[in-house]
Motif scaffolding. Sequence first.
Motif, PDB file in Angstrom:
ATOM      1  N   ARG A 293       0.830  -1.204   0.000  1.00 16.89           N
ATOM      2  CA  ARG A 293       0.000   0.000   0.000  1.00 16.89           C
ATOM      3  C   ARG A 293       0.867   1.258   0.000  1.00 16.89           C
ATOM      4  NH1 ARG A 293      -5.397   0.117   1.351  1.00 16.89           N
ATOM      5  NH2 ARG A 293      -6.386  -1.875   1.810  1.00 16.89           N
ATOM      6  N   ALA A 294       1.882   1.272   0.868  1.00 17.86           N
ATOM      7  CA  ALA A 294       2.749   2.444   0.947  1.00 17.86           C
ATOM      8  C   ALA A 294       3.531   2.646  -0.341  1.00 17.86           C
ATOM      9  CB  ALA A 294       3.695   2.302   2.134  1.00 17.86           C
ATOM     10  N   ALA A 295       3.997   1.554  -0.962  1.00 17.43           N
ATOM     11  CA  ALA A 295       4.775   1.668  -2.193  1.00 17.43           C
ATOM     12  C   ALA A 295       3.952   2.273  -3.322  1.00 17.43           C
ATOM     13  CB  ALA A 295       5.308   0.294  -2.599  1.00 17.43           C
ATOM     14  N   LEU A 296       2.647   2.000  -3.360  1.00 19.04           N
ATOM     15  CA  LEU A 296       1.798   2.575  -4.405  1.00 19.04           C
ATOM     16  C   LEU A 296       1.732   4.097  -4.304  1.00 19.04           C
ATOM     17  CD1 LEU A 296      -1.179   0.053  -4.447  1.00 19.04           C
ATOM     18  CD2 LEU A 296       0.588   0.340  -6.183  1.00 19.04           C
ATOM     19  N   LEU A 297       1.966   4.632  -3.107  1.00 22.22           N
ATOM     20  CA  LEU A 297       1.949   6.082  -2.912  1.00 22.22           C
ATOM     21  C   LEU A 297       3.343   6.675  -2.874  1.00 22.22           C
ATOM     22  CD1 LEU A 297      -0.789   6.294  -0.112  1.00 22.22           C
ATOM     23  CD2 LEU A 297      -1.085   6.596  -2.576  1.00 22.22           C
ATOM     24  N   GLY A 298       4.371   5.858  -3.114  1.00 26.88           N
ATOM     25  CA  GLY A 298       5.744   6.341  -3.029  1.00 26.88           C
ATOM     26  C   GLY A 298       6.250   6.430  -1.610  1.00 26.88           C
ATOM     27  N   GLY A 299       5.621   5.713  -0.685  1.00 26.06           N
ATOM     28  CA  GLY A 299       6.022   5.742   0.715  1.00 26.06           C
ATOM     29  C   GLY A 299       6.706   4.458   1.135  1.00 26.06           C
ATOM     30  N   THR A 300       7.005   4.369   2.426  1.00 26.74           N
ATOM     31  CA  THR A 300       7.700   3.198   2.977  1.00 26.74           C
ATOM     32  C   THR A 300       7.076   2.814   4.304  1.00 26.74           C
ATOM     33  OG1 THR A 300       9.339   4.589   4.103  1.00 26.74           O
ATOM     34  CG2 THR A 300       9.895   3.796   1.884  1.00 26.74           C
ATOM     35  N   VAL A 301       7.265   1.552   4.659  1.00 28.38           N
ATOM     36  CA  VAL A 301       6.852   1.020   5.960  1.00 28.38           C
ATOM     37  C   VAL A 301       8.021   0.251   6.550  1.00 28.38           C
ATOM     38  CG1 VAL A 301       5.352  -0.607   7.178  1.00 28.38           C
ATOM     39  CG2 VAL A 301       4.392   0.893   5.438  1.00 28.38           C
ATOM     40  N   THR A 302       8.414   0.605   7.756  1.00 30.66           N
ATOM     41  CA  THR A 302       9.467  -0.113   8.479  1.00 30.66           C
ATOM     42  C   THR A 302       8.929  -0.534   9.836  1.00 30.66           C
ATOM     43  OG1 THR A 302      10.360   1.950   9.381  1.00 30.66           O
ATOM     44  CG2 THR A 302      11.327   1.123   7.326  1.00 30.66           C
ATOM     45  N   ALA A 303       9.385  -1.669  10.317  1.00 25.03           N
ATOM     46  CA  ALA A 303       8.906  -2.192  11.594  1.00 25.03           C
ATOM     47  C   ALA A 303      10.022  -2.979  12.257  1.00 25.03           C
ATOM     48  CB  ALA A 303       7.668  -3.076  11.394  1.00 25.03           C
ATOM     49  N   GLY A 304       9.981  -2.996  13.592  1.00 25.68           N
ATOM     50  CA  GLY A 304      10.976  -3.758  14.343  1.00 25.68           C
ATOM     51  C   GLY A 304      10.790  -3.585  15.832  1.00 25.68           C
ATOM     52  N   PRO A 305      11.415  -4.450  16.632  1.00 28.63           N
ATOM     53  CA  PRO A 305      11.285  -4.364  18.089  1.00 28.63           C
ATOM     54  C   PRO A 305      12.032  -3.161  18.662  1.00 28.63           C
ATOM     55  CG  PRO A 305      12.867  -6.065  17.490  1.00 28.63           C
ATOM     56  CD  PRO A 305      12.266  -5.568  16.200  1.00 28.63           C
ATOM     57  N   THR A 306      11.605  -2.742  19.852  1.00 24.59           N
ATOM     58  CA  THR A 306      12.260  -1.650  20.564  1.00 24.59           C
ATOM     59  C   THR A 306      13.138  -2.209  21.677  1.00 24.59           C
ATOM     60  OG1 THR A 306      10.368  -1.417  22.065  1.00 24.59           O
ATOM     61  CG2 THR A 306      10.371  -0.080  20.049  1.00 24.59           C
ATOM     62  N   ALA A 307      13.945  -1.325  22.266  1.00 28.95           N
ATOM     63  CA  ALA A 307      14.891  -1.772  23.292  1.00 28.95           C
ATOM     64  C   ALA A 307      14.199  -2.235  24.570  1.00 28.95           C
ATOM     65  CB  ALA A 307      15.876  -0.636  23.611  1.00 28.95           C
ATOM     66  N   ASP A 308      13.004  -1.718  24.849  1.00 23.97           N
ATOM     67  CA  ASP A 308      12.306  -2.073  26.092  1.00 23.97           C
ATOM     68  C   ASP A 308      11.372  -3.273  25.924  1.00 23.97           C
ATOM     69  OD1 ASP A 308       9.705   0.499  25.953  1.00 23.97           O
ATOM     70  OD2 ASP A 308      10.506  -0.886  24.456  1.00 23.97           O
ATOM     71  N   GLY A 309      11.490  -3.984  24.808  1.00 23.40           N
ATOM     72  CA  GLY A 309      10.669  -5.171  24.604  1.00 23.40           C
ATOM     73  C   GLY A 309       9.377  -4.917  23.853  1.00 23.40           C
ATOM     74  N   GLY A 310       9.143  -3.686  23.421  1.00 23.49           N
ATOM     75  CA  GLY A 310       7.947  -3.385  22.651  1.00 23.49           C
ATOM     76  C   GLY A 310       8.184  -3.532  21.159  1.00 23.49           C
ATOM     77  N   PHE A 311       7.373  -2.806  20.381  1.00 17.87           N
ATOM     78  CA  PHE A 311       7.470  -2.900  18.929  1.00 17.87           C
ATOM     79  C   PHE A 311       7.098  -1.543  18.339  1.00 17.87           C
ATOM     80  CE2 PHE A 311       6.469  -4.334  14.619  1.00 17.87           C
ATOM     81  CZ  PHE A 311       7.450  -5.299  14.417  1.00 17.87           C
ATOM     82  N   ARG A 312       7.740  -1.204  17.211  1.00 18.91           N
ATOM     83  CA  ARG A 312       7.481   0.086  16.561  1.00 18.91           C
ATOM     84  C   ARG A 312       7.288  -0.122  15.062  1.00 18.91           C
ATOM     85  NH1 ARG A 312      11.665   2.520  18.062  1.00 18.91           N
ATOM     86  NH2 ARG A 312      10.774   3.739  19.766  1.00 18.91           N
ATOM     87  N   LEU A 313       6.235   0.493  14.521  1.00 19.19           N
ATOM     88  CA  LEU A 313       5.960   0.483  13.087  1.00 19.19           C
ATOM     89  C   LEU A 313       5.894   1.927  12.613  1.00 19.19           C
ATOM     90  CD1 LEU A 313       3.581  -1.760  11.110  1.00 19.19           C
ATOM     91  CD2 LEU A 313       3.379   0.692  10.817  1.00 19.19           C
ATOM     92  N   VAL A 314       6.632   2.231  11.540  1.00 23.11           N
ATOM     93  CA  VAL A 314       6.739   3.597  11.035  1.00 23.11           C
ATOM     94  C   VAL A 314       6.292   3.612   9.581  1.00 23.11           C
ATOM     95  CG1 VAL A 314       8.238   5.584  10.637  1.00 23.11           C
ATOM     96  CG2 VAL A 314       8.648   4.073  12.604  1.00 23.11           C
ATOM     97  N   LEU A 315       5.298   4.443   9.282  1.00 25.07           N
ATOM     98  CA  LEU A 315       4.802   4.653   7.929  1.00 25.07           C
ATOM     99  C   LEU A 315       5.175   6.066   7.495  1.00 25.07           C
ATOM    100  CD1 LEU A 315       2.992   4.083   5.405  1.00 25.07           C
ATOM    101  CD2 LEU A 315       1.074   4.953   6.763  1.00 25.07           C
ATOM    102  N   ARG A 316       5.816   6.183   6.334  1.00 26.32           N
ATOM    103  CA  ARG A 316       6.174   7.486   5.769  1.00 26.32           C
ATOM    104  C   ARG A 316       5.492   7.616   4.410  1.00 26.32           C
ATOM    105  NH1 ARG A 316      10.384  11.311   6.257  1.00 26.32           N
ATOM    106  NH2 ARG A 316      11.199  10.110   8.030  1.00 26.32           N
ATOM    107  N   VAL A 317       4.631   8.649   4.296  1.00 27.82           N
ATOM    108  CA  VAL A 317       3.856   8.860   3.080  1.00 27.82           C
ATOM    109  C   VAL A 317       4.077  10.280   2.589  1.00 27.82           C
ATOM    110  CG1 VAL A 317       1.548   8.886   2.088  1.00 27.82           C
ATOM    111  CG2 VAL A 317       2.107   7.225   3.848  1.00 27.82           C
ATOM    112  N   PRO A 318       4.379  10.472   1.293  1.00 28.20           N
ATOM    113  CA  PRO A 318       4.506  11.834   0.775  1.00 28.20           C
ATOM    114  C   PRO A 318       3.187  12.585   0.880  1.00 28.20           C
ATOM    115  CG  PRO A 318       5.440  10.229  -0.744  1.00 28.20           C
ATOM    116  CD  PRO A 318       4.702   9.457   0.291  1.00 28.20           C
ATOM    117  N   VAL A 319       3.258  13.879   1.142  1.00 26.79           N
ATOM    118  CA  VAL A 319       2.047  14.683   1.280  1.00 26.79           C
ATOM    119  C   VAL A 319       1.296  14.757  -0.042  1.00 26.79           C
ATOM    120  CG1 VAL A 319       1.142  16.972   1.821  1.00 26.79           C
ATOM    121  CG2 VAL A 319       3.010  16.000   3.165  1.00 26.79           C
ATOM    122  N   SER A 320       1.997  14.916  -1.145  1.00 27.79           N
ATOM    123  CA  SER A 320       1.349  15.017  -2.449  1.00 27.79           C
ATOM    124  C   SER A 320       1.595  13.738  -3.227  1.00 27.79           C
ATOM    125  CB  SER A 320       1.880  16.210  -3.214  1.00 27.79           C
ATOM    126  OG  SER A 320       3.286  16.099  -3.415  1.00 27.79           O
TER     127      SER A 320
END
Length: 357
Positions: free
Chosen positions: A330-357
């Motif tokens: 989905r993100a690639a169709l808009l020219g964006g990216t999705v990254t995900a991975g565990p955090t240092a405290d045992g949690g998890f983080r997902l980051v979506l970056r989407v261009p405004v235009s």
Amino acid sequence: MRLRHLAEAGLLAVAAVDAWLNATTDWDTILYAVVAVVVLVVRRRWPVPVFLLTLPALVVSGSVVATLIALYAVAIRYVNRPLLVACGLLAATAYLFPGLDFDLVTSDAVLGVIYATMTAAAPLFLGQFVRSQRELALRLEDVRQAREHERELDAQAVLAKERNQLAREMHDVVSHQVSLIAVQAGALQVSTVDPGARDAAENIRRLSVNTLDELRHMVNLLRANGSAATELTPQPTLSDLDRLVSGSGIEARLAGEVPAGMDAPAQRTIYRTIQEALTNVRKHAPGGVATVEFERSDGDVVVTVTNTAPSRPVLALPSARHGLVGLQERAALLGGTVTAGPTADGGFRLVLRVPVS
């Protein structure tokens, strides 16, 4: 709720009757009995202190019901075995204390020790049994939700495979034919000297180019993740995020300013990404707290979904891992990216970056 209140009142009444039957005219004894009964009201919040406060009444007057109720509250709250054993020994010793004047080598002494031990062990075992039963019910519910989610993912995977196959056919066959029409129309426009033929060729070429552009958008739509249930219903937007977060079934909150003025595909991508992330938190981090944060960075909208470490046991559930792949597509169709991975405290983080235009 009414039945629970009645049961609570019944337990307090039984403890009060037991304290009244064992109490003497001594004011100290009466005070210990009153304290032992009254503190039972807060036993669920502070089970260990309440248990300790019931021991004086047991030692002085032999009022045992309040101590057993408090001991059950400790057992249903904690799984720490040293703590449970220590509380059981304290209860058994306090139960024996009024009768310690008997000869320790007699059969009555042995029976007294056995009876005191069984009396203290009964609420401990009962509390642990009820706690295990509740945890099992929660795990079975998690398994049911996980299986339902897996069935939905499998159905979406089958649908995505069919859509991709249809997209390939459209791209390979229709796009090829329309491209040839556009090329030949352009060649005719250049080579002909007839103004009418030149206008007709230009019109054919322009329609072919527009058709190719619409075909490209249709192919992208077919390749995007989706399901039959959502294609015929109104698609979600960023204005629906509050309802999504509040109805996620976990403790979650929104942070930052939700961007305004984004086009519909970008809004759907952000919404579906947050939806999948919250679903994964509920599935893989039971008891965790999620935070959905919006920010602007270099002309892009960055959405970060972070959750803390699970506070309840995590079940090893099967996973097809289609969700993250679909989010990346989905993100690639808009020219964006999705990254995900565990955090240092045992949690998890997902980051979506989407261009405004």
